[in-house]
Design a protein around this motif. Structure first.
Motif, mmCIF file in Angstrom:
data_model
loop_
_atom_site.group_PDB
_atom_site.id
_atom_site.type_symbol
_atom_site.label_atom_id
_atom_site.label_comp_id
_atom_site.label_asym_id
_atom_site.label_seq_id
_atom_site.Cartn_x
_atom_site.Cartn_y
_atom_site.Cartn_z
ATOM 1 N N ARG A 167 0.855 -1.196 0.000
ATOM 2 C CA ARG A 167 0.000 0.000 0.000
ATOM 3 C C ARG A 167 0.892 1.248 0.000
ATOM 4 N N PRO A 168 1.627 1.518 -1.081
ATOM 5 C CA PRO A 168 2.606 2.610 -1.088
ATOM 6 C C PRO A 168 2.012 3.998 -0.880
ATOM 7 N N GLU A 169 0.730 4.167 -1.144
ATOM 8 C CA GLU A 169 0.107 5.475 -0.961
ATOM 9 C C GLU A 169 -0.205 5.760 0.506
ATOM 10 N N LEU A 170 -0.116 4.748 1.354
ATOM 11 C CA LEU A 170 -0.466 4.865 2.764
ATOM 12 C C LEU A 170 0.777 5.139 3.600
ATOM 13 N N LEU A 171 0.774 6.258 4.315
ATOM 14 C CA LEU A 171 1.865 6.598 5.233
ATOM 15 C C LEU A 171 1.293 6.487 6.639
ATOM 16 N N VAL A 172 1.909 5.655 7.479
ATOM 17 C CA VAL A 172 1.350 5.361 8.790
ATOM 18 C C VAL A 172 2.297 5.736 9.920
ATOM 19 N N VAL A 173 1.712 5.990 11.085
ATOM 20 C CA VAL A 173 2.462 6.183 12.327
ATOM 21 C C VAL A 173 2.254 4.910 13.132
ATOM 22 N N LYS A 174 3.343 4.189 13.402
ATOM 23 C CA LYS A 174 3.273 2.912 14.120
ATOM 24 C C LYS A 174 4.488 2.757 15.016
ATOM 25 N N ARG A 175 4.477 1.702 15.821
ATOM 26 C CA ARG A 175 5.607 1.381 16.684
ATOM 27 C C ARG A 175 6.331 0.161 16.118
ATOM 28 N N VAL A 176 7.659 0.229 16.076
ATOM 29 C CA VAL A 176 8.467 -0.893 15.575
ATOM 30 C C VAL A 176 8.463 -2.000 16.614
ATOM 31 N N ARG A 177 8.154 -3.198 16.155
ATOM 32 C CA ARG A 177 8.211 -4.370 17.040
ATOM 33 C C ARG A 177 9.525 -5.116 16.848
ATOM 34 N N ARG A 178 9.913 -5.303 15.560
ATOM 35 C CA ARG A 178 11.159 -6.031 15.291
ATOM 36 C C ARG A 178 11.561 -5.823 13.837
ATOM 37 N N THR A 179 12.804 -6.182 13.546
ATOM 38 C CA THR A 179 13.294 -6.162 12.170
ATOM 39 C C THR A 179 12.959 -7.507 11.542
ATOM 40 N N VAL A 180 12.454 -7.456 10.311
ATOM 41 C CA VAL A 180 12.116 -8.683 9.584
ATOM 42 C C VAL A 180 12.670 -8.562 8.166
ATOM 43 N N GLU A 181 12.646 -9.662 7.446
ATOM 44 C CA GLU A 181 13.076 -9.624 6.053
ATOM 45 C C GLU A 181 12.190 -8.646 5.290
ATOM 46 N N GLY A 182 12.813 -7.727 4.585
ATOM 47 C CA GLY A 182 12.074 -6.742 3.805
ATOM 48 C C GLY A 182 11.752 -5.454 4.547
ATOM 49 N N GLY A 183 12.178 -5.334 5.815
ATOM 50 C CA GLY A 183 11.922 -4.092 6.537
ATOM 51 C C GLY A 183 11.718 -4.298 8.025
ATOM 52 N N HIS A 184 10.632 -3.717 8.525
ATOM 53 C CA HIS A 184 10.329 -3.797 9.959
ATOM 54 C C HIS A 184 8.881 -4.230 10.161
ATOM 55 N N TRP A 185 8.674 -4.963 11.241
ATOM 56 C CA TRP A 185 7.315 -5.319 11.644
ATOM 57 C C TRP A 185 6.834 -4.189 12.534
ATOM 58 N N VAL A 186 5.768 -3.505 12.113
ATOM 59 C CA VAL A 186 5.240 -2.362 12.859
ATOM 60 C C VAL A 186 3.786 -2.625 13.239
ATOM 61 N N GLU A 187 3.425 -2.187 14.436
ATOM 62 C CA GLU A 187 2.052 -2.350 14.904
ATOM 63 C C GLU A 187 1.627 -1.094 15.653
ATOM 64 N N GLY A 188 0.331 -0.856 15.662
ATOM 65 C CA GLY A 188 -0.219 0.226 16.450
ATOM 66 C C GLY A 188 -0.303 -0.183 17.909
ATOM 67 N N ASP A 189 -0.397 0.810 18.799
ATOM 68 C CA ASP A 189 -0.515 0.518 20.227
ATOM 69 C C ASP A 189 -1.921 0.066 20.602
ATOM 70 N N ASN A 190 -2.895 0.309 19.731
ATOM 71 C CA ASN A 190 -4.271 -0.108 19.968
ATOM 72 C C ASN A 190 -4.453 -1.490 19.343
ATOM 73 N N PRO A 191 -4.553 -2.553 20.152
ATOM 74 C CA PRO A 191 -4.604 -3.907 19.598
ATOM 75 C C PRO A 191 -5.878 -4.225 18.819
ATOM 76 N N PHE A 192 -6.880 -3.359 18.905
ATOM 77 C CA PHE A 192 -8.141 -3.629 18.222
ATOM 78 C C PHE A 192 -8.182 -3.076 16.800
ATOM 79 N N VAL A 193 -7.140 -2.366 16.385
ATOM 80 C CA VAL A 193 -7.070 -1.813 15.032
ATOM 81 C C VAL A 193 -5.879 -2.474 14.344
ATOM 82 N N ALA A 194 -6.115 -3.124 13.217
ATOM 83 C CA ALA A 194 -5.070 -3.928 12.581
ATOM 84 C C ALA A 194 -4.633 -3.392 11.228
#
Length: 124
Positions: free
Chosen positions: A62-89
């Motif tokens: 989704r290259p048009e989407l710019l998000v604010v997230k928290r880094v969880r870990r480094t993975v192949e191809g970049g970083h695994w990022v998640e929001g602090d609100n677990p109910f929004v994915a």
């Protein structure tokens, strides 16, 4: 969302070294809320990003989407990022690895200052 950002290029860098970010949506609540204004600094390819950092990222799917997230870990191809609100994915759980393009330095409005540390459930 970055004010004035309309890039469609995959993992497009930020247009300047610093960016004013307007948060839209509940995915990072309670750390940041919809309407908050954040200051972010560009991260160049290969720049150091650590788990727990709040970042600006793009998903190759989704290259048009710019998000604010928290880094969880480094993975192949970049970083695994998640929001602090677990109910929004709208994060790596839905779109896979993200490319980090900026690191959030702090909140400018409405509660100026550094962002609080990750909620206990936000980090492994």
């Amino acid at each position: 969302m970055i004010d004035g950002d309309s890039s469609g290029e995959i993992a497009a860098p930020l247009p300047s070294a610093w960016a004013l970010v307007r948060v839209s949506g509940p995915s990072m609540s309670p750390t940041v809320r919809s309407g908050d204004r954040l200051l972010a600094r560009r991260v160049r390819a290969g720049g150091r990003v650590r788990p727990g950092d709040v970042v600006l990222a793009r998903f190759p799917a989704r290259p048009e989407l710019l998000v604010v997230k928290r880094v969880r870990r480094t993975v192949e191809g970049g970083h695994w990022v998640e929001g602090d609100n677990p109910f929004v994915a709208d994060d790596s759980r839905a779109f896979g690895a993200a490319v980090v393009v900026g690191r959030v330095v702090g909140r400018l409005w409405p509660r100026p200052g550094r962002l609080p540390a990750a909620p206990p459930s936000a980090l492994p």
